[in-house]
Design an enzyme around this catalytic site. Structure first.
Site, PDB file in Angstrom:
ATOM      1  N   PRO A  89       0.829  -1.210   0.000  1.00  0.00           N
ATOM      2  CA  PRO A  89       0.000   0.000   0.000  1.00  0.00           C
ATOM      3  C   PRO A  89       0.866   1.264   0.000  1.00  0.00           C
ATOM      4  O   PRO A  89       0.374   2.355  -0.288  1.00  0.00           O
ATOM      5  CB  PRO A  89      -0.826  -0.112   1.283  1.00  0.00           C
ATOM      6  CG  PRO A  89      -0.133  -1.120   2.120  1.00  0.00           C
ATOM      7  CD  PRO A  89       0.674  -2.004   1.222  1.00  0.00           C
ATOM      8  N   GLU A 116       2.942  -6.873   8.231  1.00  0.00           N
ATOM      9  CA  GLU A 116       3.073  -5.403   8.254  1.00  0.00           C
ATOM     10  C   GLU A 116       3.767  -4.877   7.004  1.00  0.00           C
ATOM     11  O   GLU A 116       3.672  -3.711   6.660  1.00  0.00           O
ATOM     12  CB  GLU A 116       3.854  -4.952   9.494  1.00  0.00           C
ATOM     13  CG  GLU A 116       3.048  -4.934  10.771  1.00  0.00           C
ATOM     14  CD  GLU A 116       1.771  -4.116  10.669  1.00  0.00           C
ATOM     15  OE1 GLU A 116       1.843  -2.908  10.399  1.00  0.00           O
ATOM     16  OE2 GLU A 116       0.689  -4.703  10.854  1.00  0.00           O
ATOM     17  N   ARG A 154      -4.529  -8.829 -20.229  1.00  0.00           N
ATOM     18  CA  ARG A 154      -5.485  -8.539 -21.313  1.00  0.00           C
ATOM     19  C   ARG A 154      -4.902  -7.635 -22.392  1.00  0.00           C
ATOM     20  O   ARG A 154      -5.507  -7.474 -23.441  1.00  0.00           O
ATOM     21  CB  ARG A 154      -6.795  -8.018 -20.751  1.00  0.00           C
ATOM     22  CG  ARG A 154      -6.712  -6.752 -19.947  1.00  0.00           C
ATOM     23  CD  ARG A 154      -7.972  -6.577 -19.119  1.00  0.00           C
ATOM     24  NE  ARG A 154      -9.169  -6.636 -19.939  1.00  0.00           N
ATOM     25  CZ  ARG A 154      -9.539  -5.703 -20.800  1.00  0.00           C
ATOM     26  NH1 ARG A 154      -8.806  -4.626 -20.929  1.00  0.00           N
ATOM     27  NH2 ARG A 154     -10.622  -5.823 -21.522  1.00  0.00           N
ATOM     28  N   ASP A 169     -11.347   0.570 -24.545  1.00  0.00           N
ATOM     29  CA  ASP A 169     -11.489   0.511 -23.085  1.00  0.00           C
ATOM     30  C   ASP A 169     -11.428   1.869 -22.409  1.00  0.00           C
ATOM     31  O   ASP A 169     -10.776   2.779 -22.900  1.00  0.00           O
ATOM     32  CB  ASP A 169     -10.307  -0.267 -22.478  1.00  0.00           C
ATOM     33  CG  ASP A 169     -10.608  -1.729 -22.370  1.00  0.00           C
ATOM     34  OD1 ASP A 169     -11.762  -2.092 -22.533  1.00  0.00           O
ATOM     35  OD2 ASP A 169      -9.654  -2.491 -22.131  1.00  0.00           O
TER      36      ASP A 169
HETATM   37  N1  ADE Z   1      -1.108  -4.729   0.164  1.00  0.00           N
HETATM   38  C1  ADE Z   1      -2.040  -4.294   1.035  1.00  0.00           C
HETATM   39  N2  ADE Z   1      -2.763  -3.291   0.530  1.00  0.00           N
HETATM   40  C2  ADE Z   1      -2.298  -3.092  -0.745  1.00  0.00           C
HETATM   41  C3  ADE Z   1      -2.630  -2.186  -1.778  1.00  0.00           C
HETATM   42  N3  ADE Z   1      -3.599  -1.286  -1.640  1.00  0.00           N
HETATM   43  N4  ADE Z   1      -1.931  -2.257  -2.926  1.00  0.00           N
HETATM   44  C4  ADE Z   1      -0.937  -3.162  -3.073  1.00  0.00           C
HETATM   45  N5  ADE Z   1      -0.573  -4.035  -2.131  1.00  0.00           N
HETATM   46  C5  ADE Z   1      -1.235  -3.995  -0.968  1.00  0.00           C
END
Ligand code: ADE
Length: 253
Positions: A89, A116, A154, A169
Site C-alpha cells: 500500500p 506489516e 489482457r 477501453d
Molecule cells: N497490500 C495491502 N494493501 C495493498 C494495496 N492497496 N496495494 C498493493 N498491495 C497492498
C-alpha cells in the site's frame, strides 16, 4: 509472456487465475503463469517467512531471505526477469500506463506482501518497483497481484478475443468509457438514447465521445489534464463546460 507470482497463499492466487480471459489464455498457452509457494524457498524446519520488526512495534515483517532465494532460483532457471513487482500500500499507484509498460515485457515476477510489510532490502535490491492498487489497506498482496496481472494480461496480444475492445477501453485514451446499452430498447420505462438506434455510425461515434468526455468531466475531472484529445473533443469539452456551468448557476438560483 511469462509471469511468476510468489506468495504464501498459492491456492488463493491459482483460484483467481483459473477462469475468464486469463484462465483461457493460460489453457491455450498464450500466457505462461506459474504460482510459487514462498515457503518452498525457506531453509528452516518450520518454513518461517516472517519475523518481528527491528525497533519494535506491532505485527510481523516478511523476511528477505526466502524472497531473494525465490527470485534467484527463477533467474537461474529462466534468466533474469525484466521486472520484479512488489505489492505494497506504500507503493506508487498502479495505472493503465504501467499495465501497458509491463505487458510489453517478456518476463515479470510479482512478490505478494503480507503482514506489516516486506523487509526494505527487498525493495532496495530485489524488486524493480513497489506498487499499490489504491489508497486502502488489504490484508495482503495476493489480490493486488491478481488485479495487476489481469490488467497486464489482457493487453498481451491474443489474450482478449476482440482487440478492438482493448482500444476502446476506459483509460485507453486517458478518458472514462462511454455508457453501454443492449436490448431491450425500452426497459421499465427507460429508453436507450435514440442515436444508438439510428444506425448512423458518425453520429453514434460523436455521441460516444461526448458521453465519455461528460463522464470524465463529472467523475474524474483530473484525468482531462492528461487525456489525449483532438480539436473536436476540446470543442465538445468547452461546450460541456458551458452547459455544466449554466446548470450550476441555475441550481443556485
Ligand atoms: N497490500 C495491502 N494493501 C495493498 C494495496 N492497496 N496495494 C498493493 N498491495 C497492498
Amino acid at each position: 509472456m511469462r509471469i511468476d507470482i510468489i506468495t504464501i497463499f498459492p491456492q488463493m492466487v491459482e483460484a483467481g487465475l483459473a477462469e475468464g480471459v486469463v484462465g483461457r489464455a493460460r489453457t491455450r498457452g498464450v500466457l505462461d503463469i506459474v504460482v510459487h509457494d514462498l515457503r518452498a524457498f525457506t531453509t528452516d524446519r518450520h518454513h518461517v517467512v516472517d519475523d518481528v520488526p527491528f525497533g519494535g512495534g506491532p505485527g510481523m515483517v516478511m523476511k528477505p531471505e526466502p524472497l531473494f532465494a525465490a527470485v534467484e532460483a527463477l533467474t537461474e532457471r529462466r534468466g533474469a526477469p525484466d521486472a520484479v513487482v512488489m505489492t505494497s500500500p506504500a507503493g506508487k499507484p498502479f495505472l493503465q500506463r504501467d499495465a501497458c509498460r509491463l505487458a510489453c515485457l517478456g518476463h515479470v515476477v510479482w512478490l505478494c506482501g503480507r503482514y506489516e510489510g516486506i523487509d526494505e532490502r527487498v525493495h532496495a535490491a530485489l524488486a524493480t518497483e513497489e506498487v499499490s492498487i489504491g489508497d486502502y489497506v488489504l490484508s495482503g498482496g495476493e489480490l493486488p497481484a491478481l488485479v495487476m496481472v489481469d490488467a497486464v494480461a489482457r493487453l498481451v496480444p491474443g489474450v482478449v478475443g476482440d482487440e478492438d475492445s482493448i482500444v476502446a477501453d476506459s483509460f485507453s485514451r486517458g478518458l472514462l468509457d462511454f455508457p453501454h446499452y443492449t436490448r431491450p430498447a425500452v426497459f421499465r420505462g427507460m429508453r436507450v438514447p435514440d442515436v444508438l438506434l439510428s444506425g448512423h455510425h458518425g453520429q453514434i461515434g460523436r455521441w460516444r465521445r461526448l458521453e465519455a468526455l461528460r463522464r470524465t468531466a463529472e467523475r474524474r475531472p483530473e484525468l482531462l489534464a492528461t487525456a489525449r484529445l483532438d480539436e473536436d473533443e476540446r470543442q465538445m469539452l468547452r461546450e460541456l463546460g458551458g452547459s455544466s456551468a449554466r446548470k450550476d448557476s441555475e441550481g443556485s438560483e
